[in-house]
Design a protein around this motif. Structure first.
Motif, PDB file in Angstrom:
ATOM      1  N   SER A  86       0.822  -1.202   0.000  1.00 46.50           N
ATOM      2  CA  SER A  86       0.000   0.000   0.000  1.00 46.50           C
ATOM      3  C   SER A  86       0.860   1.258   0.000  1.00 46.50           C
ATOM      4  O   SER A  86       0.594   2.213  -0.745  1.00 46.50           O
ATOM      5  CB  SER A  86      -0.931  -0.006   1.219  1.00 46.50           C
ATOM      6  N   ALA A  87       1.907   1.260   0.829  1.00 44.95           N
ATOM      7  CA  ALA A  87       2.801   2.422   0.862  1.00 44.95           C
ATOM      8  C   ALA A  87       3.474   2.632  -0.490  1.00 44.95           C
ATOM      9  O   ALA A  87       3.589   3.769  -0.978  1.00 44.95           O
ATOM     10  CB  ALA A  87       3.852   2.236   1.951  1.00 44.95           C
ATOM     11  N   HIS A  88       3.897   1.544  -1.111  1.00 46.55           N
ATOM     12  CA  HIS A  88       4.519   1.644  -2.442  1.00 46.55           C
ATOM     13  C   HIS A  88       3.539   2.235  -3.451  1.00 46.55           C
ATOM     14  O   HIS A  88       3.914   3.104  -4.256  1.00 46.55           O
ATOM     15  CB  HIS A  88       4.975   0.265  -2.903  1.00 46.55           C
ATOM     16  N   ILE A  89       2.287   1.785  -3.414  1.00 45.22           N
ATOM     17  CA  ILE A  89       1.270   2.301  -4.340  1.00 45.22           C
ATOM     18  C   ILE A  89       1.089   3.800  -4.153  1.00 45.22           C
ATOM     19  O   ILE A  89       1.022   4.571  -5.124  1.00 45.22           O
ATOM     20  CB  ILE A  89      -0.058   1.551  -4.147  1.00 45.22           C
ATOM     21  N   HIS A  90       1.017   4.258  -2.899  1.00 47.54           N
ATOM     22  CA  HIS A  90       0.792   5.687  -2.645  1.00 47.54           C
ATOM     23  C   HIS A  90       1.998   6.526  -3.047  1.00 47.54           C
ATOM     24  O   HIS A  90       1.838   7.626  -3.588  1.00 47.54           O
ATOM     25  CB  HIS A  90       0.437   5.900  -1.171  1.00 47.54           C
ATOM     26  N   GLU A  91       3.186   5.995  -2.808  1.00 51.55           N
ATOM     27  CA  GLU A  91       4.375   6.739  -3.229  1.00 51.55           C
ATOM     28  C   GLU A  91       4.449   6.828  -4.753  1.00 51.55           C
ATOM     29  O   GLU A  91       4.748   7.896  -5.306  1.00 51.55           O
ATOM     30  CB  GLU A  91       5.632   6.052  -2.681  1.00 51.55           C
ATOM     31  N   ALA A  92       4.152   5.720  -5.430  1.00 49.76           N
ATOM     32  CA  ALA A  92       4.193   5.718  -6.894  1.00 49.76           C
ATOM     33  C   ALA A  92       3.125   6.634  -7.475  1.00 49.76           C
ATOM     34  O   ALA A  92       3.370   7.348  -8.460  1.00 49.76           O
ATOM     35  CB  ALA A  92       4.010   4.298  -7.411  1.00 49.76           C
ATOM     36  N   THR A 145      -9.319  -0.423  -8.888  1.00 46.25           N
ATOM     37  CA  THR A 145      -9.043   0.949  -8.470  1.00 46.25           C
ATOM     38  C   THR A 145      -7.586   1.322  -8.660  1.00 46.25           C
ATOM     39  O   THR A 145      -7.246   2.516  -8.726  1.00 46.25           O
ATOM     40  CB  THR A 145      -9.418   1.136  -6.988  1.00 46.25           C
ATOM     41  N   GLU A 146      -6.705   0.316  -8.739  1.00 44.85           N
ATOM     42  CA  GLU A 146      -5.270   0.573  -8.831  1.00 44.85           C
ATOM     43  C   GLU A 146      -4.590  -0.713  -9.264  1.00 44.85           C
ATOM     44  O   GLU A 146      -5.233  -1.722  -9.532  1.00 44.85           O
ATOM     45  CB  GLU A 146      -4.732   1.018  -7.461  1.00 44.85           C
ATOM     46  N   GLY A 147      -3.270  -0.688  -9.355  1.00 48.54           N
ATOM     47  CA  GLY A 147      -2.515  -1.913  -9.581  1.00 48.54           C
ATOM     48  C   GLY A 147      -2.357  -2.297 -11.041  1.00 48.54           C
ATOM     49  O   GLY A 147      -2.792  -1.598 -11.963  1.00 48.54           O
ATOM     50  N   ARG A 148      -1.736  -3.475 -11.247  1.00 45.09           N
ATOM     51  CA  ARG A 148      -1.387  -3.931 -12.587  1.00 45.09           C
ATOM     52  C   ARG A 148      -2.600  -4.266 -13.445  1.00 45.09           C
ATOM     53  O   ARG A 148      -2.515  -4.242 -14.672  1.00 45.09           O
ATOM     54  CB  ARG A 148      -0.470  -5.154 -12.485  1.00 45.09           C
ATOM     55  N   ILE A 149      -3.736  -4.588 -12.818  1.00 50.68           N
ATOM     56  CA  ILE A 149      -4.915  -4.943 -13.617  1.00 50.68           C
ATOM     57  C   ILE A 149      -5.310  -3.793 -14.536  1.00 50.68           C
ATOM     58  O   ILE A 149      -5.856  -4.014 -15.631  1.00 50.68           O
ATOM     59  CB  ILE A 149      -6.108  -5.338 -12.704  1.00 50.68           C
ATOM     60  N   LEU A 150      -5.011  -2.559 -14.141  1.00 54.34           N
ATOM     61  CA  LEU A 150      -5.399  -1.407 -14.966  1.00 54.34           C
ATOM     62  C   LEU A 150      -4.685  -1.438 -16.317  1.00 54.34           C
ATOM     63  O   LEU A 150      -5.267  -1.074 -17.344  1.00 54.34           O
ATOM     64  CB  LEU A 150      -5.104  -0.105 -14.231  1.00 54.34           C
TER      65      LEU A 150
END
Length: 464
Positions: free
Chosen positions: A99-105, A344-349
């Motif tokens: 989650s932290a990685h997602i928010h930083e990215a 909502t996020e991630g590689r699936i997008l």
């Protein structure tokens, strides 16, 4: 004794309850809001209490809508222990870092898009905040009573929702003044493979119960598996395309892998090429395998079959970004399971951006889609969806199967509540959209008049 409903009141996400009693002040869950245009502003707003004033936090399970704001809580001053199950403690190491990685990215991407804006765009929290939260986690076994405070005791019971999920039994006070709170957390659907069924609880003075599916029942597992076979065959063999499955990294991904192996074992599917394209889901899958003692007997038997045979199924983990990108060059025959489950996020997008305009492809939803999420829009038949600032046409088949939910349905919820030997003094119905929670409230009040209530956001209930 007071409970303030800070999240998951009138909605599904953002689970968070402030309890003040017995000389203690603590949270039950500290979850992130997901879906809807105001989710980010809700997550970024200041806590309505001083985090440093809390004695401890009790966490029901690792899903981000229950745990995702713990790093922010610790960054803002909370220094106490976070009590949870041992398996949840291990899962949090995966999920909070991810989650932290997602928010930083996300903050870095936003900064690049708005390079002309001088002020720095801050992530919701950073990796160092996640590490701080993880250092405060204290994992415990199911079914043991532990003392958290001179007047607060806790027992974690198996909720059967995801690995490590817990029903919370909390005793507050002393002697004749002692009262018992029970938080259902998220309850699993009974009689499903992999995890054990939710434990029944005998008594409670006050019950806080989820209502995600409080107004409907799931499709039976048998027909759901039939539909999974039909969707996979149609997508891969008839349309000659790919099958994209958005799936929650913890829980749903492991169930889908189980079902594909189960159907291969039965001879109903064969020669499957499955790509698990989610580093977090991969780590969660390996962690799940290490906790086989928490499996039910059916899941243990399938694990034995897999070890003793060479099933006609390829399960490949894609580790790097380059491997993930390469999946979009596969024109047919691939089952791609990737997070996030609500898109909502991630590689699936990235896979949806490439796959949705192709009529040969199929997107399968096998989990709950909250209002306002991209997944909900697709399930509701949107002609296009916005991904990475672009409107993407939806030409692929969009299918859904409702029988794989990890949440208890209406019948299961009512059966679990009915197992109490004596009705609680008050039942608070939370963690559900309005239609679902109001339907469950009405049925409970029909059975035990006046007991059930639906709290409003930020409402405080004073308990005798």
């Amino acid at each position: 004794m007071k409970i303030t409903f800070l999240g998951a009141a009138g909605e599904v996400t953002g689970s968070c309850y402030l309890v003040e009693a017995g000389g203690a002040r603590f949270l039950v869950d500290c979850g992130m809001f997901q879906g809807g245009s105001d989710a980010d502003s809700k997550n970024r707003r200041s806590f309505s209490f001083s985090p440093s004033s809390l004695d401890f936090v009790i966490l029901s399970h690792a899903h981000i809508d229950h745990s995702g704001l713990l790093p922010k809580l610790c960054r803002d001053g909370f220094e106490g222990p976070i009590y949870t199950s041992k398996a949840t403690a291990e899962l949090l190491e995966i999920m909070l870092r991810d989650s932290a990685h997602i928010h930083e990215a996300a903050a870095e991407r936003a900064a690049r898009r708005r390079s002309h804006v001088k002020e720095e765009l801050e992530p919701l929290y950073r990796m160092e905040d996640a590490e701080t939260a993880l250092s405060q986690v204290d994992g415990h076994d199911y079914d043991r009573t532990i003392s958290l405070h001179p007047e607060v005791q806790l027992r974690l019971r198996d909720a059967g929702h995801i690995l490590g999920s817990a029903i919370l039994e909390i005793w507050i006070g002393k002697g004749s003044e002692k009262r018992k709170l029970v938080f259902s957390g998220d309850l699993g659907q009974p009689h499903r493979p992999i995890l054990r069924d939710p434990v029944f609880i005998d008594e409670a003075d006050y019950l806080i119960v989820e209502s995600t599916y409080g107004n409907r029942d799931h499709e039976q597992l048998g027909p759901s598996l039939d539909r999974l076979v039909e969707v996979a065959d149609h997508a891969l063999n008839q349309k000659k395309g790919n099958l994209n499955i958005p799936a929650f990294a913890v829980g749903r991904t492991q169930e889908l892998i189980y079902y594909f192996h189960h159907l291969t074992c039965e001879g109903r599917l064969k020669n499957l090429n499955i790509f698990l394209d989610s580093p977090m889901a991969q780590r969660a899958t390996e962690l799940t395998k290490r906790h086989i003692r928490l499996f039910d007997e059916e899941a243990k038997k399938l694990e034995t079959w897999k070890r003793q045979t060479q099933p006609s199924i390829l399960l490949k983990y894609t580790e790097s970004v380059q491997e993930s990108i390469a999946l979009n060059t596969i024109k047919s025959g691939a089952i791609i399971i990737s997070a996030s489950g609500m898109c909502t996020e991630g590689r699936i997008l990235h896979h949806l951006r490439h796959g949705l305009p192709n009529r040969n492809n199929t997107v399968l939803f096998a989990g709950y889609q909250a209002e306002g999420t991209r997944g909900r829009k697709l399930v509701d038949g949107a002609a296009s969806v916005r991904i990475f600032g672009q409107n993407i046409a939806v030409r692929a088949d969009v299918r859904s199967i409702g029988g794989f939910s990890a949440h208890a349905d209406r019948t299961a919820l009512l059966a679990w509540i009915s197992a109490f030997k004596k009705a609680p003094k008050q039942i608070f119905v939370t963690h559900g959209e309005e239609d679902a929670s109001s339907a469950l409230q009405e049925e409970l009040n029909r059975r035990i008049p006046g007991k059930a209530k639906r709290p409003k956001p930020n409402e405080t209930a004073v308990l005798s």
